[in-house]
Design a protein around this motif. Structure first.
Motif, PDB file in Angstrom:
ATOM      1  N   LEU A   1       0.950  -1.158   0.076  1.00 28.05           N
ATOM      2  CA  LEU A   1      -0.149  -0.033   0.124  1.00 28.05           C
ATOM      3  C   LEU A   1       0.814   1.341   0.006  1.00 28.05           C
ATOM      4  O   LEU A   1       0.612   2.178  -1.023  1.00 28.05           O
ATOM      5  CB  LEU A   1      -1.061   0.167   1.350  1.00 28.05           C
ATOM      6  N   VAL A   2       1.858   1.184   0.833  1.00 28.28           N
ATOM      7  CA  VAL A   2       2.702   2.522   0.939  1.00 28.28           C
ATOM      8  C   VAL A   2       3.311   2.759  -0.389  1.00 28.28           C
ATOM      9  O   VAL A   2       3.359   3.883  -0.724  1.00 28.28           O
ATOM     10  CB  VAL A   2       3.741   2.241   2.022  1.00 28.28           C
ATOM     11  N   THR A   3       4.054   1.643  -1.035  1.00 31.40           N
ATOM     12  CA  THR A   3       4.618   1.861  -2.353  1.00 31.40           C
ATOM     13  C   THR A   3       3.645   2.059  -3.356  1.00 31.40           C
ATOM     14  O   THR A   3       3.892   2.970  -4.179  1.00 31.40           O
ATOM     15  CB  THR A   3       5.341   0.429  -2.706  1.00 31.40           C
ATOM     16  N   MET A   4       2.515   1.400  -3.402  1.00 31.02           N
ATOM     17  CA  MET A   4       1.614   1.950  -4.293  1.00 31.02           C
ATOM     18  C   MET A   4       1.224   3.495  -4.283  1.00 31.02           C
ATOM     19  O   MET A   4       0.949   4.066  -5.339  1.00 31.02           O
ATOM     20  CB  MET A   4       0.419   1.012  -4.079  1.00 31.02           C
ATOM     21  N   PHE A   5       0.906   4.038  -3.241  1.00 33.65           N
ATOM     22  CA  PHE A   5       0.542   5.200  -3.239  1.00 33.65           C
ATOM     23  C   PHE A   5       1.624   6.268  -3.448  1.00 33.65           C
ATOM     24  O   PHE A   5       1.456   7.096  -4.071  1.00 33.65           O
ATOM     25  CB  PHE A   5       0.066   5.503  -1.713  1.00 33.65           C
ATOM     26  N   SER A   6       2.727   5.651  -2.890  1.00 37.91           N
ATOM     27  CA  SER A   6       4.130   6.504  -3.286  1.00 37.91           C
ATOM     28  C   SER A   6       4.029   6.639  -4.652  1.00 37.91           C
ATOM     29  O   SER A   6       4.498   7.798  -5.329  1.00 37.91           O
ATOM     30  CB  SER A   6       5.105   6.145  -2.687  1.00 37.91           C
ATOM     31  N   VAL A   7       4.370   5.415  -5.422  1.00 36.63           N
ATOM     32  CA  VAL A   7       4.407   5.422  -7.039  1.00 36.63           C
ATOM     33  C   VAL A   7       3.396   6.247  -7.650  1.00 36.63           C
ATOM     34  O   VAL A   7       3.655   6.937  -8.662  1.00 36.63           O
ATOM     35  CB  VAL A   7       4.638   4.255  -7.467  1.00 36.63           C
ATOM     36  N   THR A   8       2.306   6.015  -7.265  1.00 36.78           N
ATOM     37  CA  THR A   8       1.107   6.697  -7.835  1.00 36.78           C
ATOM     38  C   THR A   8       1.136   8.296  -7.812  1.00 36.78           C
ATOM     39  O   THR A   8       1.219   8.921  -8.694  1.00 36.78           O
ATOM     40  CB  THR A   8      -0.154   6.211  -7.303  1.00 36.78           C
TER      41      THR A   8
ATOM     42  N   THR B   1       4.956  -1.360  -6.458  1.00 40.31           N
ATOM     43  CA  THR B   1       5.285  -0.554  -7.770  1.00 40.31           C
ATOM     44  C   THR B   1       4.478  -0.909  -9.098  1.00 40.31           C
ATOM     45  O   THR B   1       4.090  -0.035  -9.665  1.00 40.31           O
ATOM     46  CB  THR B   1       6.815  -1.007  -8.134  1.00 40.31           C
ATOM     47  N   VAL B   2       4.191  -2.323  -9.184  1.00 41.99           N
ATOM     48  CA  VAL B   2       3.236  -2.470 -10.298  1.00 41.99           C
ATOM     49  C   VAL B   2       1.817  -1.955 -10.161  1.00 41.99           C
ATOM     50  O   VAL B   2       1.554  -1.407 -11.044  1.00 41.99           O
ATOM     51  CB  VAL B   2       3.238  -4.150 -10.318  1.00 41.99           C
ATOM     52  N   TYR B   3       1.230  -2.105  -9.097  1.00 43.94           N
ATOM     53  CA  TYR B   3      -0.062  -1.570  -8.686  1.00 43.94           C
ATOM     54  C   TYR B   3       0.055   0.053  -8.797  1.00 43.94           C
ATOM     55  O   TYR B   3      -1.046   0.494  -9.416  1.00 43.94           O
ATOM     56  CB  TYR B   3      -0.560  -1.913  -7.532  1.00 43.94           C
ATOM     57  N   GLY B   4       1.049   0.438  -8.402  1.00 44.32           N
ATOM     58  CA  GLY B   4       1.020   2.139  -8.423  1.00 44.32           C
ATOM     59  C   GLY B   4       1.062   2.514  -9.902  1.00 44.32           C
ATOM     60  O   GLY B   4       0.432   3.413 -10.075  1.00 44.32           O
ATOM     61  N   TRP B   5       2.129   1.968 -10.671  1.00 44.66           N
ATOM     62  CA  TRP B   5       1.991   2.506 -11.840  1.00 44.66           C
ATOM     63  C   TRP B   5       0.827   2.284 -12.619  1.00 44.66           C
ATOM     64  O   TRP B   5       0.477   3.122 -13.408  1.00 44.66           O
ATOM     65  CB  TRP B   5       3.300   1.601 -12.478  1.00 44.66           C
ATOM     66  N   LEU B   6       0.145   1.019 -12.533  1.00 42.38           N
ATOM     67  CA  LEU B   6      -1.163   0.760 -13.204  1.00 42.38           C
ATOM     68  C   LEU B   6      -2.172   1.897 -12.934  1.00 42.38           C
ATOM     69  O   LEU B   6      -3.061   2.089 -13.634  1.00 42.38           O
ATOM     70  CB  LEU B   6      -1.521  -0.762 -13.018  1.00 42.38           C
ATOM     71  N   GLY B   7      -2.277   2.192 -11.551  1.00 44.33           N
ATOM     72  CA  GLY B   7      -3.149   3.206 -11.164  1.00 44.33           C
ATOM     73  C   GLY B   7      -2.983   4.541 -11.592  1.00 44.33           C
ATOM     74  O   GLY B   7      -3.811   5.065 -11.912  1.00 44.33           O
ATOM     75  N   ALA B   8      -1.558   4.853 -11.845  1.00 42.29           N
ATOM     76  CA  ALA B   8      -1.161   6.099 -12.256  1.00 42.29           C
ATOM     77  C   ALA B   8      -1.665   6.008 -13.953  1.00 42.29           C
ATOM     78  O   ALA B   8      -2.181   7.124 -14.454  1.00 42.29           O
ATOM     79  CB  ALA B   8       0.152   6.536 -12.146  1.00 42.29           C
ATOM     80  N   GLN B   9      -1.378   4.919 -14.566  1.00 43.80           N
ATOM     81  CA  GLN B   9      -1.659   4.993 -16.048  1.00 43.80           C
ATOM     82  C   GLN B   9      -3.030   4.937 -16.094  1.00 43.80           C
ATOM     83  O   GLN B   9      -3.725   5.817 -17.014  1.00 43.80           O
ATOM     84  CB  GLN B   9      -1.115   3.622 -16.656  1.00 43.80           C
ATOM     85  N   SER B  10      -4.129   4.325 -15.297  1.00 46.13           N
ATOM     86  CA  SER B  10      -5.533   4.293 -15.392  1.00 46.13           C
ATOM     87  C   SER B  10      -5.968   5.610 -15.071  1.00 46.13           C
ATOM     88  O   SER B  10      -7.024   6.423 -15.650  1.00 46.13           O
ATOM     89  CB  SER B  10      -6.038   3.431 -14.581  1.00 46.13           C
ATOM     90  N   LEU B  11      -5.328   6.571 -14.321  1.00 49.06           N
ATOM     91  CA  LEU B  11      -6.089   7.791 -13.720  1.00 49.06           C
ATOM     92  C   LEU B  11      -5.476   8.827 -14.614  1.00 49.06           C
ATOM     93  O   LEU B  11      -6.189   9.914 -14.817  1.00 49.06           O
ATOM     94  CB  LEU B  11      -5.691   8.012 -12.267  1.00 49.06           C
ATOM     95  N   LEU B  12      -4.255   8.848 -15.204  1.00 51.71           N
ATOM     96  CA  LEU B  12      -3.703   9.931 -15.822  1.00 51.71           C
ATOM     97  C   LEU B  12      -3.426   9.787 -17.463  1.00 51.71           C
ATOM     98  O   LEU B  12      -2.898  10.563 -18.163  1.00 51.71           O
ATOM     99  CB  LEU B  12      -2.282  10.251 -15.339  1.00 51.71           C
TER     100      LEU B  12
END
Length: 465
Positions: A294-301, A401-412
């Protein structure tokens, strides 16, 4: 303090933190909505309004999920530690249904108390963070009411998950015959875990469905930020699948980590303890995996979000001057806020390792009788805590890292009106903090169990039936 109260303190603490985490997320999201909506430039932007709604919905789902996983894991561990007491009660006439009802009522009471206390703490934390940000100029002054009906969502989730965790966590214990339940360890062996074909099949299916949803969310995100909602569903499905098959995954990771501990007797025993009972090892690591992920996902996103927004605003000076401080404030607020999940994970690891040591009293007593001294016992528990922490941290960093990047890609992905690839931005400072925190957690998690283990004399330990 009675034993009954003591054994529920870990569950209460996790319930408080889980409720506080969810409520604080919702409060901070509401504050940011008020701040951005009150701005002359950003407040009139339909895109900003949609993205805020999407982000708020995503945070609600994530907060509820984290509360469910963490609370269920902690309650299951506590219930597993009560096997002998439950067995004795059944031997003197208590029925399985009666014992399960008692555990369920305890879970409901602990969950309700934790939810209310956590809501107060979460709201106070959100208020304090907002006031500090206003004082230092990170965000402008705002008007926001802190009593919103949506806050009941994480609170109710914590109550229900604690209650359900207490009920389902007792099923495996109470299914054992009283005479069998008097054994020293209630953890499932490797062979028993390997026979769980149905659970593994469900886990693999959820991972596959989640991966498809994550890919679909990233594709939809190229034209609309709502793709992140599909991505959230995909993340929940896939991570639930990972949790279900974690007793197949984590022992392999732990075995690889165990090989780096060395060849001394304490190190070899620690490595073997970490993989001998996959279910026990999974319970001890999955909470930390959730926290680090969770921490990594939020940070990467958030880092990807920050860089993408600054890139877009580089040609719009007025917009950059207006929203730039808000972006920095948003990143700072959420970076501080997600620390709640790390605290929850740390508490979970310390609790489960302590309970594991209690369940292995005879094993440690036998080692002492065979010649292990106090220093070697301490080293063994420290090495075991290190293996668990390293394995969980590494797994969480990769998943996050994987979840964070996919979240950023989906949102942005469609933020500029045209499909674009959002490069993953890894906040190395956060990664360094996570690794450093893992080292401190290893030391903290081993102190109490090691002290408890070395206090028991070999004769007393071997006398435990």
């Amino acid at each position: 303090m009675s034993r009954g109260i003591r054994e529920h303190l870990p569950t209460l603490l996790v319930a408080v933190l889980a409720s506080g985490f969810g409520v604080a997320l919702l409060q901070v999201t509401g504050i940011l909505t008020a701040v951005i909506s009150g701005d002359d430039v950003t407040g009139s932007s339909a895109t900003v309004a949609v993205m805020l709604m999407v982000v708020a919905t995503s945070f609600i789902a994530i907060a509820v999920y984290v509360a469910a996983v963490t609370t269920a894991n902690t309650v299951a561990t506590v219930v597993a530690g009560r096997t002998r007491v439950i067995a004795l009660l059944r031997l003197i006439g208590s029925s399985a249904a009666a014992q399960r009802a008692v555990i369920a009522r305890e879970g409901l009471a602990v969950g309700a108390a934790g939810a209310v206390l956590g809501a107060l703490i979460g709201t106070g934390a959100a208020w304090a963070i907002a006031e500090v940000c206003v004082a230092v100029g990170a965000i402008p002054a705002f008007h926001y009411g802190y009593l919103e009906p949506v806050l009941l969502v994480p609170m109710v989730a914590v109550v229900l998950t604690t209650w359900l965790a207490a009920w389902t966590g007792s099923r495996r214990v109470l299914a054992v015959r009283p005479a069998e339940a008097l054994g020293n360890s209630a953890a499932s062996s490797v062979d028993e875990v390997a026979r769980r074909v149905g659970r593994t099949a469900v886990g693999v299916t959820l991972i596959a469905l989640g991966a498809l949803a994550l890919a679909g969310g990233a594709l939809i995100g190229l034209v609309h930020p709502g793709g992140v909602l599909i991505g959230v569903v995909g993340g929940i499905l896939s991570f639930t699948g990972i949790v279900l098959v974690a007793d197949r995954i984590m022992p392999r990771v732990l075995r690889a980590v165990g090989r780096t501990l060395g060849s001394t007797p304490p190190a070899r025993l620690a490595a073997e303890n970490a993989v001998r009972h996959p279910e026990r090892a999974t319970r001890m690591t999955i909470g930390l995996v959730v926290g680090v992920t969770l921490v990594t996902m939020f940070s990467v996103t958030m880092e990807s979000y920050r860089q993408a927004m600054l890139e877009v605003m580089s040609t719009q000076e007025r917009l950059e001057q207006s929203i730039g401080p808000v972006i920095d404030g948003t990143v700072a607020v959420f970076s501080a806020l997600v620390g709640f999940s790390a605290v929850i994970a740390a508490v979970g690891l310390v609790n489960t390792l302590s309970i594991s040591v209690l369940q292995r009293t005879r094993e440690i007593g036998l080692l002492r009788a065979l010649g292990f001294d106090r220093v070697q016992v301490r080293r063994m528990i420290l090495a075991e805590a290190a293996a668990l922490t390293v394995a969980a941290t590494a797994t969480g960093l990769v998943l996050g890292t994987v979840y964070g990047w996919l979240g950023a890609q989906s949102l942005l992905g469609g933020m500029t009106g045209e499909p674009r690839f959002v490069a993953p931005a890894v906040p190395w400072a956060v990664v360094a903090i996570i690794v450093g925190s893992a080292v401190l957690l290893t030391l903290a998690a081993s102190v109490a169990p090691a002290r408890r283990a070395v206090r028991i004399s070999p004769v007393a330990a071997l006398a435990v039936d």
